[in-house]
Design a protein around this motif. Sequence first.
Motif, short mmCIF file in Angstrom:
data_model
loop_
_atom_site.label_atom_id
_atom_site.label_comp_id
_atom_site.label_asym_id
_atom_site.label_seq_id
_atom_site.Cartn_x
_atom_site.Cartn_y
_atom_site.Cartn_z
N ASN A 93 -8.24 -2.26 5.09
CA ASN A 93 -7.60 -2.48 3.79
C ASN A 93 -8.56 -3.05 2.75
O ASN A 93 -8.25 -3.08 1.56
CB ASN A 93 -6.40 -3.40 3.93
N ASN A 94 -9.73 -3.52 3.20
CA ASN A 94 -10.73 -4.06 2.27
C ASN A 94 -11.65 -2.98 1.71
O ASN A 94 -12.53 -3.29 0.89
CB ASN A 94 -11.58 -5.14 2.96
N PHE A 95 -11.45 -1.73 2.14
CA PHE A 95 -12.30 -0.63 1.69
C PHE A 95 -11.56 0.24 0.67
O PHE A 95 -10.43 0.67 0.91
CB PHE A 95 -12.73 0.23 2.88
N GLU A 96 -12.21 0.50 -0.44
CA GLU A 96 -11.62 1.35 -1.46
C GLU A 96 -11.34 2.74 -0.92
O GLU A 96 -10.33 3.37 -1.26
CB GLU A 96 -12.57 1.45 -2.66
N SER A 97 -12.21 3.23 -0.02
CA SER A 97 -12.03 4.57 0.54
C SER A 97 -10.73 4.69 1.33
O SER A 97 -10.09 5.74 1.33
CB SER A 97 -13.22 4.92 1.45
N TYR A 98 -10.33 3.59 1.99
CA TYR A 98 -9.07 3.59 2.74
C TYR A 98 -7.89 3.84 1.81
O TYR A 98 -7.00 4.64 2.10
CB TYR A 98 -8.90 2.27 3.49
N HIS A 99 -7.86 3.15 0.68
CA HIS A 99 -6.75 3.28 -0.26
C HIS A 99 -6.75 4.66 -0.94
O HIS A 99 -5.67 5.19 -1.24
CB HIS A 99 -6.82 2.15 -1.29
N LYS A 100 -7.91 5.24 -1.12
CA LYS A 100 -7.97 6.61 -1.64
C LYS A 100 -7.41 7.59 -0.61
O LYS A 100 -6.74 8.56 -0.97
CB LYS A 100 -9.41 6.97 -2.00
N ASP A 134 0.82 -1.22 0.00
CA ASP A 134 0.00 0.00 0.00
C ASP A 134 0.85 1.27 0.00
O ASP A 134 0.33 2.36 -0.28
CB ASP A 134 -0.93 0.01 1.22
N VAL A 174 -13.49 5.98 7.62
CA VAL A 174 -13.84 4.87 6.73
C VAL A 174 -15.23 4.39 7.15
O VAL A 174 -15.37 3.70 8.17
CB VAL A 174 -12.82 3.72 6.82
N HIS A 187 -3.65 7.33 -0.65
CA HIS A 187 -3.17 8.02 -1.85
C HIS A 187 -3.15 9.53 -1.62
O HIS A 187 -2.15 10.21 -1.90
CB HIS A 187 -4.05 7.68 -3.05
#
Length: 292
Positions: free
Chosen positions: A252-259, A96, A243, A262
């Motif tokens: 880590n399973n949530f798209e919002s977390y990775h956004k 990540d 989140v 970023h």
Amino acid sequence: MPYWLHILIIILIAYVVISIALYYLQDYMLFKPEKLPNDFEFYYENQDTKEYNLETRDGAIINGLLFKPKGESKGIVLYLKGNSKSIKGWGKFAVDFTRHGYNVLMVDYRGFGKSTGRRSQKAIKRDLQEVYNKIKERTSENRIILYGRSLGSGFAAKLASMNHPKMLILDAPYYSLTKVTARYAPFMPLSVLIKYPLPTYKWLKYVQCPIHIIHGTNDKLIPYKTSVKLSKVNPKLTKLHTVIGGGHKNLNNFESYHKMIHDILNSTLQDIDLSTTSIHVQHSSKSNKTNI
């Protein structure tokens, strides 16, 4: 002896026995380490890694794993993990950050993985400062990001309060470990008994870098309101990232977390000219029925 006094004495003795047991057994209750043999070889598909061992001044060995990005590095993330397993299992989260061009260094606390030494709050804080110092020998502090996950959030906050990293990211942090354990033993004198109080809120007061707090609204272990409270400790430097629906172990399973990751890693701080905003505009106290 009156019956009520006999019962009271039994209750007091039981209370003392439980208190003593909590004091001496808390390491087994708080920490869930995974021991690894010294010859264990770490392997992650499509990840470039290098293993390190740091010998501390009291003779302990702190084992760490460096994950390298493809191409030139933008800096390094010192990832302080939670209280379970070892970096063998936590290493999968390094991607990540490496995908954004950052080195990631994960270390095992004393008694976890290949790390050795007698564990205590003071010893772990000292170990992590030695690790941080080693990083500083190779790069400038404005390229160091501290990431603390759950248990590691308190240690990350302490490190940030004593140094000058680029930023501090707290993932599912606690106000203090005493507060967390008090939910499960509300009638025990934990402020006296607990050997790992880890007062994150105290250390955040002295952090001088940007602070990012990430927390899920459905966290059952450390409630979301904890991060709301923490965000008010050093509000000028803190941003809270929510989140929606996230739990304690599945962000880590949530798209919002990775956004969020970023945006945090690629954002630059900019001062806002508040004189051009509505910050000082007050709503009229008189009702105006013609306005909607």
